[in-house]
Scaffold this active site. Structure first.
Site, short mmCIF file in Angstrom:
data_model
loop_
_atom_site.label_atom_id
_atom_site.label_comp_id
_atom_site.label_asym_id
_atom_site.label_seq_id
_atom_site.Cartn_x
_atom_site.Cartn_y
_atom_site.Cartn_z
N TYR A 1 0.83 -1.29 -0.01
CA TYR A 1 -0.24 -0.05 -0.13
C TYR A 1 0.71 1.27 -0.16
CZ TYR A 1 -4.56 -2.38 0.36
OH TYR A 1 -5.52 -3.07 -0.08
N HIS B 1 -28.72 0.46 -4.09
CA HIS B 1 -28.35 -0.45 -5.61
C HIS B 1 -28.42 -1.69 -5.31
CE1 HIS B 1 -26.00 -1.78 -8.74
NE2 HIS B 1 -24.96 -2.48 -8.20
N ARG C 1 -26.87 -9.32 -4.20
CA ARG C 1 -25.78 -8.67 -3.81
C ARG C 1 -25.47 -8.42 -2.01
NH1 ARG C 1 -28.52 -5.76 -7.86
NH2 ARG C 1 -27.30 -5.00 -9.61
N ALA D 1 -28.54 4.43 -15.69
CA ALA D 1 -28.10 4.07 -17.12
C ALA D 1 -28.75 3.14 -17.84
CB ALA D 1 -26.84 3.74 -16.99
N ARG D 2 -29.24 2.08 -17.12
CA ARG D 2 -30.16 0.97 -17.53
C ARG D 2 -31.36 1.12 -17.90
NH1 ARG D 2 -27.27 -3.24 -13.35
NH2 ARG D 2 -25.58 -3.80 -14.63
N ASP E 1 -27.97 1.55 -12.55
CA ASP E 1 -29.28 1.20 -12.57
C ASP E 1 -29.97 2.28 -13.64
OD1 ASP E 1 -29.46 -0.96 -9.97
OD2 ASP E 1 -27.85 0.71 -9.83
N THR F 1 -17.54 -1.90 -4.62
CA THR F 1 -17.97 -3.22 -4.09
C THR F 1 -19.20 -3.38 -3.42
OG1 THR F 1 -15.53 -3.16 -3.21
CG2 THR F 1 -17.02 -4.98 -2.11
N ASN F 2 -19.97 -4.63 -3.54
CA ASN F 2 -21.12 -4.70 -3.17
C ASN F 2 -21.29 -5.38 -1.97
OD1 ASN F 2 -23.36 -3.63 -5.14
ND2 ASN F 2 -22.35 -5.28 -6.58
N PRO F 3 -22.34 -5.33 -1.13
CA PRO F 3 -23.57 -4.69 -1.27
C PRO F 3 -23.10 -3.25 -1.14
CG PRO F 3 -23.68 -5.70 0.81
CD PRO F 3 -22.44 -6.23 0.04
P1 NAD Z 1 -13.69 -10.87 -9.11
O1 NAD Z 1 -13.58 -11.94 -8.33
O2 NAD Z 1 -13.33 -11.03 -10.41
O3 NAD Z 1 -12.47 -9.91 -8.61
C1 NAD Z 1 -12.49 -9.49 -7.23
C2 NAD Z 1 -10.93 -9.25 -6.74
O4 NAD Z 1 -10.68 -8.76 -5.45
C3 NAD Z 1 -9.97 -10.39 -6.89
O5 NAD Z 1 -8.91 -10.06 -7.76
C4 NAD Z 1 -9.48 -10.52 -5.51
O6 NAD Z 1 -8.28 -11.17 -5.44
C5 NAD Z 1 -9.38 -8.99 -5.14
N1 NAD Z 1 -9.55 -8.98 -3.50
C6 NAD Z 1 -10.45 -9.76 -2.73
N2 NAD Z 1 -9.96 -9.40 -1.42
C7 NAD Z 1 -8.94 -8.47 -1.43
C8 NAD Z 1 -8.51 -7.72 -0.55
N3 NAD Z 1 -8.71 -8.02 0.99
N4 NAD Z 1 -7.58 -6.99 -0.87
C9 NAD Z 1 -7.09 -6.64 -2.15
N5 NAD Z 1 -7.71 -7.38 -3.14
C10 NAD Z 1 -8.93 -8.28 -2.94
O7 NAD Z 1 -15.02 -9.82 -8.58
P2 NAD Z 1 -15.40 -8.73 -9.83
O8 NAD Z 1 -16.54 -9.27 -10.72
O9 NAD Z 1 -14.35 -7.91 -9.97
O10 NAD Z 1 -16.51 -7.63 -8.61
C11 NAD Z 1 -15.81 -6.96 -7.54
C12 NAD Z 1 -16.95 -6.16 -6.90
O11 NAD Z 1 -17.70 -5.39 -7.64
C13 NAD Z 1 -17.93 -7.38 -6.24
O12 NAD Z 1 -18.15 -7.06 -4.92
C14 NAD Z 1 -19.16 -7.25 -7.28
O13 NAD Z 1 -20.11 -7.41 -6.73
C15 NAD Z 1 -19.18 -5.56 -7.42
N6 NAD Z 1 -19.69 -5.02 -8.43
C16 NAD Z 1 -20.36 -3.90 -8.24
C17 NAD Z 1 -21.03 -3.26 -9.17
C18 NAD Z 1 -21.80 -1.90 -9.10
O14 NAD Z 1 -22.54 -1.23 -9.78
N7 NAD Z 1 -21.38 -1.32 -7.86
C19 NAD Z 1 -21.15 -3.62 -10.69
C20 NAD Z 1 -20.41 -4.89 -10.61
C21 NAD Z 1 -19.89 -5.63 -9.64
#
Ligand code: NAD
Length: 309
Positions: A63, A175, A86, A150-151, A148, A119-121
């Site tokens: 970091y 969301h 989520r 945009a959709r 949402d 990140t979700n939720p």
């Molecule tokens: P993914 O599994 O492809 O990737 C997640 C990544 O996070 C992995 O590479 C993992 O190694 C890393 N990771 C996990 N814990 C970690 C930590 N403590 N420190 C550093 N890295 C860490 O998942 P994704 O498809 O990329 O989804 C990621 C997040 O985004 C999910 O929570 C998903 O639900 C969310 N998401 C949000 C929206 C939105 O509109 N807000 C849309 C799509 C996805």
């Protein structure tokens, strides 16, 4: 501007590509607890930069290397598997945010940094990130219902035969499954939706509106069913938010930030004015009684989930 992206899975990679294509960053650093994945993503993205902007793209293994970042985007954590909501990710991703935020805060300038939460939720993670970072709520911003909204806009554009750029339409609240389609504020080129439909001789009865609501709320589930995860849409949303923040656009976006203090504080999406200081104004749109009740329900669900962690 230096931008850090934490978590470089499907979403983090798409976000990195979208950020790169904005041309707003001179440096992007990628951190993932899976260092091999982060290195590969930086390498691939670096190659793409030869076709767009001269920009430094590096993966980092600790970091300390995010020092100097003005914006930190958090895209780490578990994603939904087919059939999961989520909110099923709550405990797992609360651990992820609790791991990341203190390490980020040890290495950024707390007076200026802005954190974008993906990140979700989503809304609960915004609340947790804001609490742990102790940053003002205005600088911990979740993408919220930008995607949402945009959709909804895309569906309306196809239904009404009008460009998305002439449509103002908001999805508010969580969301998630309790999101609220704010029909009362939809306007097309400044004309209220019902008036527009009359002039264009288009029928948009309640049954069609309910189908549209269902399609908006289920879009992510359908995409996850078809390709395992969603990433392109959220990449676009983050890039749009970045433009508003970096260029001080003062644009109205449905982002999620914490409102209120103490036991009643909650983060959810409302139309908010976004500029280089973060969220600078919260707005109240026209709501009918069903929409108001929907927002209260969203707030309750988000607060309850926050209290569970
Ligand atoms: P993914 O599994 O492809 O990737 C997640 C990544 O996070 C992995 O590479 C993992 O190694 C890393 N990771 C996990 N814990 C970690 C930590 N403590 N420190 C550093 N890295 C860490 O998942 P994704 O498809 O990329 O989804 C990621 C997040 O985004 C999910 O929570 C998903 O639900 C969310 N998401 C949000 C929206 C939105 O509109 N807000 C849309 C799509 C996805």
């Amino acid at each position: 501007m230096k931008i850090a992206i934490i978590g470089v899975g499907s979403v983090g990679s798409a976000v990195a590509t979208a950020v790169q294509n904005t041309g707003l960053a001179h440096e992007i650093v990628l951190y993932d607890r899976d260092g091999i994945r982060a290195r590969a993503a930086a390498e691939d993205l670096g190659h793409a930069s030869a076709f767009s902007y001269d920009i430094k793209i590096n993966s980092v293994s600790n970091y300390r290397a995010i020092r100097g970042s003005e914006i930190v985007i958090i895209a780490a954590g578990a994603n939904q598997k087919p059939g999961e909501t989520r909110n099923d990710l709550l405990k797992r991703n609360a651990d992820v945010i609790s791991d990341i935020i203190p390490k980020v805060m040890d290495n950024v300038d707390a007076k200026n940094v802005k954190i974008i939460v993906v990140t979700n939720p989503l809304d609960v993670m915004v609340m947790l990130a804001q609490k742990l970072s102790r940053l003002p709520a205005s600088r911990v911003i979740g993408t919220g219902t930008m995607l949402d909204s945009a959709r909804l806009k895309i569906i309306l554009s196809r239904q009404l035969g009008v460009s998305t750029r002439s449509i103002t339409s908001y999805v508010l609240g969580e969301h998630g499954d309790s999101s609220v389609i704010n029909w009362s504020s939809v306007c097309i080129g400044g004309i209220a939706l019902d008036d527009f439909c009359k002039q264009a001789k288009i029928s948009l009865p309640q049954t069609t509106r309910k189908t549209i609501e269902h399609r908006v709320r289920n879009a992510a589930y359908e995409i996850i069913q078809g390709r395992g995860a969603t990433w392109d849409g959220i990449g676009g949303a983050v890039a749009d938010l970045l433009h508003a923040l970096v260029n001080d656009e003062k644009r109205i976006l449905t982002v999620s930030t914490v409102d209120g203090v103490g036991k009643t504080a909650v983060a959810m999406s409302l139309p908010r004015v976004v500029g280089n200081k973060g969220v600078i104004m919260n707005l109240h749109t026209k709501l009918n009684s069903e929409e108001s009740a929907g927002l209260r329900k969203s707030a309750k669900i988000i607060r309850k989930n926050f209290d569970l962690i």
